[in-house]
Design an enzyme around this catalytic site. Sequence first.
Site, PDB file in Angstrom:
ATOM      1  N   ALA A   1      39.650 -29.100  53.029  1.00  0.00           N
ATOM      2  CA  ALA A   1      40.670 -28.448  53.838  1.00  0.00           C
ATOM      3  C   ALA A   1      41.747 -27.961  52.878  1.00  0.00           C
ATOM      4  O   ALA A   1      41.901 -28.508  51.781  1.00  0.00           O
ATOM      5  CB  ALA A   1      41.257 -29.440  54.826  1.00  0.00           C
TER       6      ALA A   1
ATOM      7  N   GLY B   1      36.606 -31.606  53.600  1.00  0.00           N
ATOM      8  CA  GLY B   1      36.138 -30.732  54.687  1.00  0.00           C
ATOM      9  C   GLY B   1      34.878 -29.964  54.307  1.00  0.00           C
ATOM     10  O   GLY B   1      34.105 -29.565  55.178  1.00  0.00           O
TER      11      GLY B   1
ATOM     12  N   GLU C   1      32.147 -32.375  54.918  1.00  0.00           N
ATOM     13  CA  GLU C   1      32.027 -32.484  56.386  1.00  0.00           C
ATOM     14  C   GLU C   1      31.346 -31.249  56.970  1.00  0.00           C
ATOM     15  O   GLU C   1      30.558 -31.341  57.912  1.00  0.00           O
ATOM     16  CB  GLU C   1      33.424 -32.664  56.998  1.00  0.00           C
ATOM     17  CG  GLU C   1      34.037 -34.015  56.658  1.00  0.00           C
ATOM     18  CD  GLU C   1      35.493 -34.116  57.046  1.00  0.00           C
ATOM     19  OE1 GLU C   1      36.313 -33.344  56.487  1.00  0.00           O
ATOM     20  OE2 GLU C   1      35.839 -34.945  57.907  1.00  0.00           O
TER      21      GLU C   1
ATOM     22  N   GLU D   1      39.723 -37.732  50.482  1.00  0.00           N
ATOM     23  CA  GLU D   1      40.980 -37.730  51.236  1.00  0.00           C
ATOM     24  C   GLU D   1      41.898 -38.896  50.877  1.00  0.00           C
ATOM     25  O   GLU D   1      43.120 -38.742  50.819  1.00  0.00           O
ATOM     26  CB  GLU D   1      40.701 -37.727  52.747  1.00  0.00           C
ATOM     27  CG  GLU D   1      40.169 -36.412  53.293  1.00  0.00           C
ATOM     28  CD  GLU D   1      38.653 -36.254  53.160  1.00  0.00           C
ATOM     29  OE1 GLU D   1      38.006 -37.102  52.513  1.00  0.00           O
ATOM     30  OE2 GLU D   1      38.129 -35.281  53.716  1.00  0.00           O
TER      31      GLU D   1
HETATM   32  N1  COA Z   1      43.095 -26.857  49.062  1.00  0.00           N
HETATM   33  C1  COA Z   1      43.847 -25.874  48.555  1.00  0.00           C
HETATM   34  N2  COA Z   1      43.631 -25.324  47.341  1.00  0.00           N
HETATM   35  C2  COA Z   1      42.610 -25.820  46.621  1.00  0.00           C
HETATM   36  C3  COA Z   1      41.780 -26.855  47.080  1.00  0.00           C
HETATM   37  C4  COA Z   1      42.058 -27.378  48.371  1.00  0.00           C
HETATM   38  N3  COA Z   1      41.310 -28.338  48.920  1.00  0.00           N
HETATM   39  N4  COA Z   1      40.875 -27.126  46.126  1.00  0.00           N
HETATM   40  C5  COA Z   1      41.108 -26.296  45.107  1.00  0.00           C
HETATM   41  N5  COA Z   1      42.179 -25.497  45.398  1.00  0.00           N
HETATM   42  C6  COA Z   1      42.767 -24.449  44.575  1.00  0.00           C
HETATM   43  C7  COA Z   1      43.584 -25.021  43.429  1.00  0.00           C
HETATM   44  O1  COA Z   1      44.886 -25.382  43.873  1.00  0.00           O
HETATM   45  C8  COA Z   1      43.589 -23.863  42.476  1.00  0.00           C
HETATM   46  O2  COA Z   1      44.502 -22.885  42.931  1.00  0.00           O
HETATM   47  P1  COA Z   1      45.492 -22.124  41.890  1.00  0.00           P
HETATM   48  O3  COA Z   1      44.558 -21.413  40.957  1.00  0.00           O
HETATM   49  O4  COA Z   1      46.289 -21.237  42.744  1.00  0.00           O
HETATM   50  O5  COA Z   1      46.269 -23.212  41.210  1.00  0.00           O
HETATM   51  C9  COA Z   1      42.188 -23.275  42.652  1.00  0.00           C
HETATM   52  O6  COA Z   1      41.753 -23.708  43.935  1.00  0.00           O
HETATM   53  C10 COA Z   1      41.196 -23.755  41.611  1.00  0.00           C
HETATM   54  O7  COA Z   1      41.186 -25.166  41.650  1.00  0.00           O
HETATM   55  P2  COA Z   1      41.406 -26.066  40.344  1.00  0.00           P
HETATM   56  O8  COA Z   1      41.904 -27.402  40.782  1.00  0.00           O
HETATM   57  O9  COA Z   1      42.240 -25.342  39.332  1.00  0.00           O
HETATM   58  O10 COA Z   1      39.910 -26.163  39.820  1.00  0.00           O
HETATM   59  P3  COA Z   1      39.285 -27.311  38.902  1.00  0.00           P
HETATM   60  O11 COA Z   1      37.954 -26.811  38.492  1.00  0.00           O
HETATM   61  O12 COA Z   1      40.228 -27.748  37.849  1.00  0.00           O
HETATM   62  O13 COA Z   1      39.089 -28.581  39.888  1.00  0.00           O
HETATM   63  C11 COA Z   1      38.445 -29.642  41.959  1.00  0.00           C
HETATM   64  C12 COA Z   1      38.192 -28.492  40.970  1.00  0.00           C
HETATM   65  C13 COA Z   1      37.533 -29.406  43.174  1.00  0.00           C
HETATM   66  C14 COA Z   1      38.085 -30.972  41.298  1.00  0.00           C
HETATM   67  C15 COA Z   1      39.916 -29.662  42.379  1.00  0.00           C
HETATM   68  O14 COA Z   1      40.271 -28.339  42.795  1.00  0.00           O
HETATM   69  C16 COA Z   1      40.219 -30.582  43.527  1.00  0.00           C
HETATM   70  O15 COA Z   1      40.282 -31.787  43.359  1.00  0.00           O
HETATM   71  N6  COA Z   1      40.437 -30.013  44.748  1.00  0.00           N
HETATM   72  C17 COA Z   1      40.830 -30.765  45.914  1.00  0.00           C
HETATM   73  C18 COA Z   1      39.670 -31.533  46.498  1.00  0.00           C
HETATM   74  C19 COA Z   1      40.122 -32.341  47.685  1.00  0.00           C
HETATM   75  O16 COA Z   1      40.912 -33.266  47.566  1.00  0.00           O
HETATM   76  N7  COA Z   1      39.625 -31.992  48.873  1.00  0.00           N
HETATM   77  C20 COA Z   1      39.949 -32.659  50.096  1.00  0.00           C
HETATM   78  C21 COA Z   1      41.119 -32.029  50.739  1.00  0.00           C
HETATM   79  S1  COA Z   1      41.607 -32.877  52.213  1.00  0.00           S
END
Ligand code: COA
Length: 260
Positions: free
Chosen positions: A66, A111, A114, A134
């Site tokens: 999400a 999400g 999910e 989460e």
């Molecule tokens: N919501 C909003 N933005 C997200 C996102 C999310 N769930 N997951 C990734 N993004 C965005 C990042 O903020 C970043 O945006 P920016 O370029 O404007 O800063 C872009 O997507 C790229 O993500 P980034 O974190 O730089 O990539 P990465 O390869 O270093 O890491 C992940 C990848 C998936 C490990 C990391 O993005 C992450 O942990 N995301 C969240 C996962 C999560 O907690 N999901 C559950 C949400 S309830």
Amino acid sequence: MPFQNIIVEKNPPMAAVTINRPDKLNALNTATFLELEKAFEDIREDPAIRGVLVKGAGDKAFVAGADISEIRNLGLRKGIEFSRLGQRVFHLIETLNKPVIALINGFALGGGCEFTMACHLRLATPQSKFGQPEVNLGLIPGYGGTQRLPRLVGRGRALELLLTGDMIDAQRAYEIGLLNRIVEAEQLEETGKKLLNKILAKGPLAVKNVLEVVHRGLNGTLEEGVALESDYFGMTCATDDMKEGTGAFLEKRKPEFKGK
Ligand code: COA
């Protein structure tokens, strides 16, 4: 239908739905959910479309969860609404009565994981990563993860993922039953299409009834489920497709199903 956050391509009998926010790793915000709802309602009502492939744009993520920037501003009431919106859309997909296959290449987190669980089958590349992170954010899953994950992989394995927030790779996801198959990226789309075509060549009413009775049966007790199965079995016995399928077997020829 013009969408901002998803792409819908119809090539009857299949449709492909792509989550298209690659710069945000296809994170699901309200606008994306509303578009998904419109798209799947349209697909449900379109008799030319009999199966769906779902994928994420780019080569990094199916869906990384999400949209955390949107979640950040939620409180009690809006939190419940945000959760119910996602649940409504995933329920629509799960109960579409047309097979939906998730093609996963990259992160399927929160999400995103999910979302894949609301689909009927899941294929993923070896590089893909799964998890319910989460708790790392002080949150819990809100789109059915606490319910579908234990049903799919068992309570103990689900609780480990839900409580630690750890990511697992495709191999582990396959081992615990979260994935149907692991497929190299270059073959992912083709394998998904082949699998869907294989299902679409079967008796259409039988396919619809399997989806329905499995879904409805899992909502109740074993006794209720098997009673339901008898009703659906009877209904399929009364179809032309059943006469055609059994007749073709006995006559040693290929069946020609009409969906009647
Ligand atoms: N919501 C909003 N933005 C997200 C996102 C999310 N769930 N997951 C990734 N993004 C965005 C990042 O903020 C970043 O945006 P920016 O370029 O404007 O800063 C872009 O997507 C790229 O993500 P980034 O974190 O730089 O990539 P990465 O390869 O270093 O890491 C992940 C990848 C998936 C490990 C990391 O993005 C992450 O942990 N995301 C969240 C996962 C999560 O907690 N999901 C559950 C949400 S309830």
